[in-house]
Design a protein around this motif. Structure first.
Motif, PDB file in Angstrom:
ATOM      1  N   TRP A  20       0.771  -1.187  -0.139  1.00 57.14           N
ATOM      2  CA  TRP A  20       0.098   0.072   0.001  1.00 57.14           C
ATOM      3  C   TRP A  20       0.903   1.109   0.068  1.00 57.14           C
ATOM      4  CZ3 TRP A  20      -4.867  -0.303  -1.412  1.00 57.14           C
ATOM      5  CH2 TRP A  20      -5.519  -1.530  -0.747  1.00 57.14           C
ATOM      6  N   ARG A  21       0.559   2.244  -0.559  1.00 61.09           N
ATOM      7  CA  ARG A  21       1.023   3.745  -0.714  1.00 61.09           C
ATOM      8  C   ARG A  21       0.278   4.737  -0.359  1.00 61.09           C
ATOM      9  NH1 ARG A  21       5.824   1.306  -0.461  1.00 61.09           N
ATOM     10  NH2 ARG A  21       6.630   0.823  -2.359  1.00 61.09           N
ATOM     11  N   ALA A  22       0.616   5.639   0.233  1.00 65.98           N
ATOM     12  CA  ALA A  22      -0.183   6.904   0.285  1.00 65.98           C
ATOM     13  C   ALA A  22      -0.099   7.909  -0.858  1.00 65.98           C
ATOM     14  CB  ALA A  22       0.178   7.661   1.682  1.00 65.98           C
ATOM     15  N   ASP A  57       7.739   8.480  -5.687  1.00 64.32           N
ATOM     16  CA  ASP A  57       7.516   9.078  -6.941  1.00 64.32           C
ATOM     17  C   ASP A  57       6.446  10.227  -6.775  1.00 64.32           C
ATOM     18  OD1 ASP A  57       7.637   9.110  -9.721  1.00 64.32           O
ATOM     19  OD2 ASP A  57       6.249   7.553  -9.924  1.00 64.32           O
ATOM     20  N   ILE A  58       6.702  11.238  -7.926  1.00 64.81           N
ATOM     21  CA  ILE A  58       5.651  12.189  -8.246  1.00 64.81           C
ATOM     22  C   ILE A  58       5.427  12.285  -9.630  1.00 64.81           C
ATOM     23  CG2 ILE A  58       7.730  13.657  -8.411  1.00 64.81           C
ATOM     24  CD1 ILE A  58       6.055  15.944  -7.439  1.00 64.81           C
ATOM     25  N   PHE A  59       4.229  12.649  -9.752  1.00 64.82           N
ATOM     26  CA  PHE A  59       3.619  12.836 -11.383  1.00 64.82           C
ATOM     27  C   PHE A  59       2.762  14.103 -11.123  1.00 64.82           C
ATOM     28  CE2 PHE A  59       1.168   9.708  -9.333  1.00 64.82           C
ATOM     29  CZ  PHE A  59      -0.239   9.659  -9.885  1.00 64.82           C
ATOM     30  N   GLU A  60       2.358  14.381 -12.528  1.00 62.27           N
ATOM     31  CA  GLU A  60       1.372  15.393 -12.741  1.00 62.27           C
ATOM     32  C   GLU A  60       0.460  15.140 -13.508  1.00 62.27           C
ATOM     33  OE1 GLU A  60       2.465  19.674 -13.543  1.00 62.27           O
ATOM     34  OE2 GLU A  60       4.756  18.875 -13.617  1.00 62.27           O
ATOM     35  N   TRP A  61      -0.964  15.477 -13.161  1.00 65.97           N
ATOM     36  CA  TRP A  61      -2.080  14.989 -14.216  1.00 65.97           C
ATOM     37  C   TRP A  61      -3.147  16.054 -13.831  1.00 65.97           C
ATOM     38  CZ3 TRP A  61      -6.927  12.308 -13.077  1.00 65.97           C
ATOM     39  CH2 TRP A  61      -7.422  12.006 -14.343  1.00 65.97           C
ATOM     40  N   LYS A  62      -3.682  16.508 -14.952  1.00 68.44           N
ATOM     41  CA  LYS A  62      -4.306  17.797 -15.051  1.00 68.44           C
ATOM     42  C   LYS A  62      -3.813  19.053 -14.323  1.00 68.44           C
ATOM     43  CE  LYS A  62      -8.264  15.271 -16.213  1.00 68.44           C
ATOM     44  NZ  LYS A  62      -9.757  15.071 -15.866  1.00 68.44           N
ATOM     45  N   VAL A  68       3.713  10.063  -4.262  1.00 67.40           N
ATOM     46  CA  VAL A  68       3.392   8.576  -3.770  1.00 67.40           C
ATOM     47  C   VAL A  68       4.294   8.273  -2.686  1.00 67.40           C
ATOM     48  CG1 VAL A  68       3.434   6.225  -4.658  1.00 67.40           C
ATOM     49  CG2 VAL A  68       2.505   8.303  -6.267  1.00 67.40           C
ATOM     50  N   THR A  69       3.839   8.237  -1.632  1.00 68.88           N
ATOM     51  CA  THR A  69       4.797   7.933  -0.477  1.00 68.88           C
ATOM     52  C   THR A  69       4.629   6.610   0.186  1.00 68.88           C
ATOM     53  OG1 THR A  69       3.262   9.134   1.353  1.00 68.88           O
ATOM     54  CG2 THR A  69       4.785  10.441   0.053  1.00 68.88           C
TER      55      THR A  69
END
Length: 86
Positions: A20-22, A57-62, A68-69
């Motif tokens: 699981w991730r936050a 991780d990190i991502f952009e959307w809209k 993601v931690t």
């Protein structure tokens, strides 16, 4: 949960039985200095310590950033810290 800068979700990578991730969603309009935030995120992603939540991780959307931690329950993190420094 919901915080000052965004909402946190619990999730897994689609199609896997992974851990699981936050996933924290931060609306870009809620950030006054996006460049400063990105600089801090770049530092956070390099940190690796048992007392610090790991940023994977990190991502952009809209119009949002997603961080993601590591997912943990407070007590689990505290116990890991307590056993390490005991």
């Amino acid at each position: 949960g919901k915080g000052a800068f965004g909402t946190v979700y619990k999730g897994k990578q689609y199609g896997t039985d992974g851990p699981w991730r936050a996933i924290k969603k931060i609306e870009k309009k809620a950030v006054s200095n996006l460049q400063l935030l990105m600089s801090e995120i770049e530092i956070m992603i390099t940190l690796d310590h048992p007392s610090i939540i790991k940023l994977y991780d990190i991502f952009e959307w809209k119009q949002a950033l997603y961080l993601v931690t590591e997912y943990f329950i407070f007590l689990q993190k505290f116990l890991r810290w307590w056993i390490t420094f005991r």
